[in-house]
Scaffold this active site. Structure first.
Site, PDB file in Angstrom:
ATOM      1  N   SER A 220      -6.871  24.868 -14.545  1.00  0.00           N
ATOM      2  CA  SER A 220      -7.975  23.909 -14.519  1.00  0.00           C
ATOM      3  C   SER A 220      -9.241  24.594 -15.010  1.00  0.00           C
ATOM      4  CB  SER A 220      -8.194  23.384 -13.098  1.00  0.00           C
ATOM      5  OG  SER A 220      -7.058  22.686 -12.647  1.00  0.00           O
ATOM      6  N   GLY A 222     -12.279  23.017 -15.106  1.00  0.00           N
ATOM      7  CA  GLY A 222     -13.397  22.193 -14.681  1.00  0.00           C
ATOM      8  C   GLY A 222     -13.668  21.066 -15.650  1.00  0.00           C
ATOM      9  N   ALA A 223     -14.938  20.886 -16.001  1.00  0.00           N
ATOM     10  CA  ALA A 223     -15.325  19.794 -16.895  1.00  0.00           C
ATOM     11  C   ALA A 223     -14.774  19.965 -18.306  1.00  0.00           C
ATOM     12  CB  ALA A 223     -16.846  19.691 -16.951  1.00  0.00           C
ATOM     13  N   GLY A 225     -11.590  20.678 -19.097  1.00  0.00           N
ATOM     14  CA  GLY A 225     -10.242  20.169 -19.248  1.00  0.00           C
ATOM     15  C   GLY A 225      -9.215  21.049 -18.565  1.00  0.00           C
ATOM     16  N   GLY A 251      -8.574  19.162  -7.892  1.00  0.00           N
ATOM     17  CA  GLY A 251      -7.540  20.060  -8.395  1.00  0.00           C
ATOM     18  C   GLY A 251      -6.199  19.821  -7.728  1.00  0.00           C
ATOM     19  N   ASP A 252      -6.230  19.464  -6.450  1.00  0.00           N
ATOM     20  CA  ASP A 252      -4.998  19.176  -5.721  1.00  0.00           C
ATOM     21  C   ASP A 252      -4.374  17.877  -6.214  1.00  0.00           C
ATOM     22  OD1 ASP A 252      -5.776  21.410  -4.165  1.00  0.00           O
ATOM     23  OD2 ASP A 252      -6.996  20.099  -2.906  1.00  0.00           O
TER      24      ASP A 252
END
Length: 315
Positions: A220, A222-223, A225, A251-252
């Protein structure tokens, strides 16, 4: 069925506030109370998608009883491991501009007998599992090698296992070759011991985790992608997000979407990104239902933009 293992669950209280000003009285505009912990959130996202899930977690005291009650109300089967210490309580402050401040308690210390009972409960509950998702920090009492033991036992029983943890616990577990690991950018940078400034840096770091033992890396960013690096290739995906309300559990939710879609290939990556994007647009740690997803907003490509600078570089 997706079995989740959360060694250090929590009771999470989330308050929505206009802004966070130290030393001032802050009046919340909204509040929620949810069962917490990364594996718990994966189970909540799986259940929200209409799939069966069982949550294995040590529970103690009044907070533990409330966690079990809240999960049961959401249709999640709970396989509790009774412990002497009280389950931890966490607080999250979500500001109107999307900034989140979290206060996480340490949680109880598990005795040797409680540790073994936790492992045995995972073994008993994993017989019919398509995936075992082990997620989150380790409570006091568990050695950093504990997740490695879980991965080894899971593989011995023929199960596939996804791991979402960090630090030494992640590095120890890699030697047992988990089927999927899901670091964020900071955890990825920590694992390889250097900062990540571009998408290409993240790809190289993910490849190194595979060399260290991970079969698949779902990273992951974040913003920016998400990345998927596996035997069949490397893909990059992103999604349009209109309004960010809270990234608690996003994220989960993303990991749940990945596993629900099979845990392999670009279609599973698209599902992961769709679930994560939907989660950040919901309050607190609310998990998205199929009606919240917007697959059309997701873009997946094998043409990874390796030179793109990360909006949130990881150090």
């Amino acid at each position: 069925m997706i079995l989740t293992v959360t060694p250090n669950p929590s009771l999470d209280r989330t308050y929505e506030v206009p802004s966070l000003d130290r030393g001032e009285v802050i009046r919340a505009t909204g509040e929620r109370m949810d069962p917490g912990g990364k594996g718990v959130n994966v189970s909540r996202a799986v259940a929200a998608a209409g799939r069966r899930t069982i949550a294995v977690l040590p529970l103690g005291g009044a907070p533990g009883a409330l966690v079990a009650e809240l999960l049961d109300a959401q249709g999640i089967e709970v396989a509790p491991v009774p412990v002497a210490g009280a389950t931890r309580s966490n607080i999250a402050l979500a500001e109107s501009d999307g900034v989140l401040t979290k206060i996480n308690a340490p949680g109880p210390e598990l005795s040797p007998d409680e540790q073994e009972l936790l492992l045995e409960t995972v073994r008993e509950q994993s017989r019919d599992a398509d995936w075992i998702a082990c997620c989150g920090s380790l409570p006091r009492g568990l050695a950093p090698s504990w997740y490695a033991e879980v991965v080894a036992r899971a593989h011995a029983g023929g199960a596939r296992i996804a791991l979402d943890t960090s630090g030494r616990a992640l590095l120890e577990a890699l030697r047992e070759r988990p089927d999927v690991v899901k670091p964020n950018a900071e955890e990825l940078a920590e694992a390889v011991g250097r900062p990540l400034a571009t998408v290409g840096d993240a790809v190289k770091a993910a490849e190194e985790l595979r060399e260290m033992g991970a079969r698949t890396v779902l990273a992951s960013l974040g913003a920016d992608g998400q990345l998927l690096v596996e035997d069949a290739g490397t893909w990059f995906a992103s999604a349009r997000v209109d309004v960010v309300r809270s990234n608690v559990g996003a994220g989960d939710s993303s990991l749940a979407g990945f596993l629900i879609a099979g845990g392999r290939g670009p279609a599973a990556l698209a599902s992961a990104v769709a679930h994560g994007a939907a989660a950040v647009q919901l309050p607190g740690s609310v998990m998205p239902t199929p009606g919240d997803l917007d697959p059309a907003a997701v873009t997946v490509t094998a043409q990874v933009p390796v030179d793109r600078e990360l909006k949130e570089p990881a150090s």
